[in-house]
Design a protein around this motif. Sequence first.
Motif, PDB file in Angstrom:
ATOM      1  N   VAL A  30      -4.568 -13.509  -1.821  1.00 16.72           N
ATOM      2  CA  VAL A  30      -4.519 -12.066  -2.054  1.00 16.72           C
ATOM      3  C   VAL A  30      -5.864 -11.412  -1.760  1.00 16.72           C
ATOM      4  O   VAL A  30      -6.909 -11.889  -2.211  1.00 16.72           O
ATOM      5  N   LEU A  31      -5.821 -10.363  -0.981  1.00 15.18           N
ATOM      6  CA  LEU A  31      -7.000  -9.538  -0.742  1.00 15.18           C
ATOM      7  C   LEU A  31      -6.736  -8.189  -1.391  1.00 15.18           C
ATOM      8  O   LEU A  31      -5.771  -7.514  -1.044  1.00 15.18           O
ATOM      9  N   MET A  32      -7.571  -7.846  -2.368  1.00 15.70           N
ATOM     10  CA  MET A  32      -7.350  -6.575  -3.069  1.00 15.70           C
ATOM     11  C   MET A  32      -7.965  -5.411  -2.296  1.00 15.70           C
ATOM     12  O   MET A  32      -9.044  -5.531  -1.729  1.00 15.70           O
ATOM     13  N   GLU A  88       0.856  -1.201   0.000  1.00 16.15           N
ATOM     14  CA  GLU A  88       0.000   0.000   0.000  1.00 16.15           C
ATOM     15  C   GLU A  88       0.885   1.241   0.000  1.00 16.15           C
ATOM     16  O   GLU A  88       1.789   1.358   0.820  1.00 16.15           O
ATOM     17  N   ASP A  89       0.630   2.150  -0.941  1.00 14.62           N
ATOM     18  CA  ASP A  89       1.490   3.338  -1.036  1.00 14.62           C
ATOM     19  C   ASP A  89       1.017   4.471  -0.128  1.00 14.62           C
ATOM     20  O   ASP A  89       1.789   5.362   0.194  1.00 14.62           O
ATOM     21  N   GLU A  90      -0.248   4.458   0.271  1.00 18.37           N
ATOM     22  CA  GLU A  90      -0.740   5.542   1.123  1.00 18.37           C
ATOM     23  C   GLU A  90      -0.317   5.239   2.567  1.00 18.37           C
ATOM     24  O   GLU A  90      -0.769   4.266   3.164  1.00 18.37           O
ATOM     25  N   ASP A 107      -2.978  -3.217  -2.662  1.00 18.02           N
ATOM     26  CA  ASP A 107      -3.664  -2.058  -3.239  1.00 18.02           C
ATOM     27  C   ASP A 107      -3.554  -2.169  -4.763  1.00 18.02           C
ATOM     28  O   ASP A 107      -2.538  -2.630  -5.279  1.00 18.02           O
ATOM     29  N   ILE A 108      -4.601  -1.752  -5.458  1.00 13.70           N
ATOM     30  CA  ILE A 108      -4.562  -1.879  -6.920  1.00 13.70           C
ATOM     31  C   ILE A 108      -3.809  -0.715  -7.562  1.00 13.70           C
ATOM     32  O   ILE A 108      -3.018  -0.891  -8.463  1.00 13.70           O
ATOM     33  N   SER A 125       1.269  -1.904 -10.927  1.00 10.16           N
ATOM     34  CA  SER A 125      -0.073  -1.854 -10.315  1.00 10.16           C
ATOM     35  C   SER A 125      -0.383  -3.208  -9.687  1.00 10.16           C
ATOM     36  O   SER A 125       0.316  -4.203  -9.946  1.00 10.16           O
ATOM     37  N   GLY A 126      -1.422  -3.240  -8.882  1.00 10.83           N
ATOM     38  CA  GLY A 126      -1.827  -4.489  -8.249  1.00 10.83           C
ATOM     39  C   GLY A 126      -2.128  -5.560  -9.283  1.00 10.83           C
ATOM     40  O   GLY A 126      -1.756  -6.740  -9.113  1.00 10.83           O
TER      41      GLY A 126
END
Lengths: 371, 162
Positions: B119-121, B47-49, B91-92, B98-99
């Motif tokens: 995997v949980l998107m 996750e980038d955030e 995260d996508i 990208s995811g």
Amino acid sequence: MIEFFTTYAERIILVVLILLILVSLVVFSGAVMSRWLLNRNIKRRERIRIYFGDLVIRYISGDLSFEKLKRQLHTVTDYIILLEVVNRLDLVLEGEEERRLKRLLNLKRIREYFTKQFENGKPLDAARACLYFSRQRKVKESLLPRIAEKTVDTVPAMAYSAGMAIMVHGNAAQKKVVIHNLMKNRGISNQAMSDLIKAFQSHTTDDRVAEGELLMDLIAARSYSPERTALMIRALGELGFYESAGFLLNEFEELDADDHDWLITEALIDVLTAFGMHEIQSKVRECFVASSYNIVRRASARALGVFPEKMNVHHLEWLLADSDFYVRFDAAKSLIDGHGIDPDELNVVALSEREWKELKGEIMESIKETA
Amino acid sequence: MTAPQKSVNLLLQKKHVGNYLFEENSVTSPRSGALPNMEKQKILVVEDEEMTARLIIYRLKALGYDVSHARDGVEGMGQIKKIRPDLVVLDIMLPGLSGFEILEELKADPEFDSSGIKVLMLTNKKSSGDVSRGFNLGAMEYVSKPFKMEEFLLRMDRVLKT
């Protein structure tokens, strides 16, 4: 004078050189110092941000009390950083965590800060304050008329944010005035207007009838651009305001077959179809399947697929030979999905084998997705 | 003779800096470890955030998981191959890869046992197209932002138990 310079030339040069070196040293050390101070501030700010990020995470997870968190806030910088952290988290959270974040937004000093921002006369500051108000659970009633006035502002961000705050907190009368202002405000894009209408819908609860009637009044006023009018028609549909069906049907009946606006006609056909108003079929068949606008022919093709009358099948078959690919697509989809016709039985002589194969593939995919 | 033990609480090393009482490592040391005697399940959060990642990591650590974090797609891909987590919270919309690209790459890699990783998107997009694309690429669950933390944990638990 010349003699003086000739005699002391070397000394003068030396003094000038020394002065230049001193000035350079001062400038250099000043630059180094200011960079160091800047870096120190950035690091300090980052450290505080991490610190408050940590506290907020613990608070919304139920591991830290509101009071304890509040006690950690001392300076204006603390509050600004807290706001940054809360704003970031507010974008991704719902439910209990979001409710806790909202409580932080309601801290007295944050409220006061934004109230001052709203009143300082700078449109962008006031816009930010209005967006803050729109995220609050409650706003001082005395502020609302002043926020509403800002919706005529020529700065789009200001008008939009003020509109959003009124959509969330305003009463029906204020919303009516504000929607009117925003519809007339050329700075507000259609996308922004659409967002505002969505906010209007999502905050429409008890006085749903009043809200729906308000939209009908605005449509009947006929003083807005076709884009805006179509937007309001669609809003009635999305609101599920069935009470407006008669009014919209009347608007539809008044459309001129030869001189109609395509945006309004498309919106009316779509919404009335969604409301199940079968009365539109005859006019759709007689006038709009032959409209000069492909968008209207597409809406007609979609509508004729919803109503089961046999006669619609002939018109849809006729639309299968339309010059526009998407009209043919919608007509074929309506015949297959709406009237239960076997794709292999469709009369598609106007299409090449390759085109029909492509069209059929897309239709079946689309039907699967809808299902 | 053994050296005297330092009486330091490693979980909460307190340090005063100006007005602030920093509790170092506090986000990495929440309430309690719920799985003290069991082998911890490894979860990788891609996750980038930053704040979202920190919140998820905090809650997962509180539940006793062994959590790692990657800030972009390239780092995420590398971490997946390196630590072979039991679950990836992916995260996508990511910088780098990208995811979806990560899922595609994992699916295409013959050395990687894609059946062993869950995997949980996690994404902003709610379109059914994205969900089905993710599922087709091997993701097992999908949570749309904004989300309720409780729901996120519930879905994650379901995936881990599958």
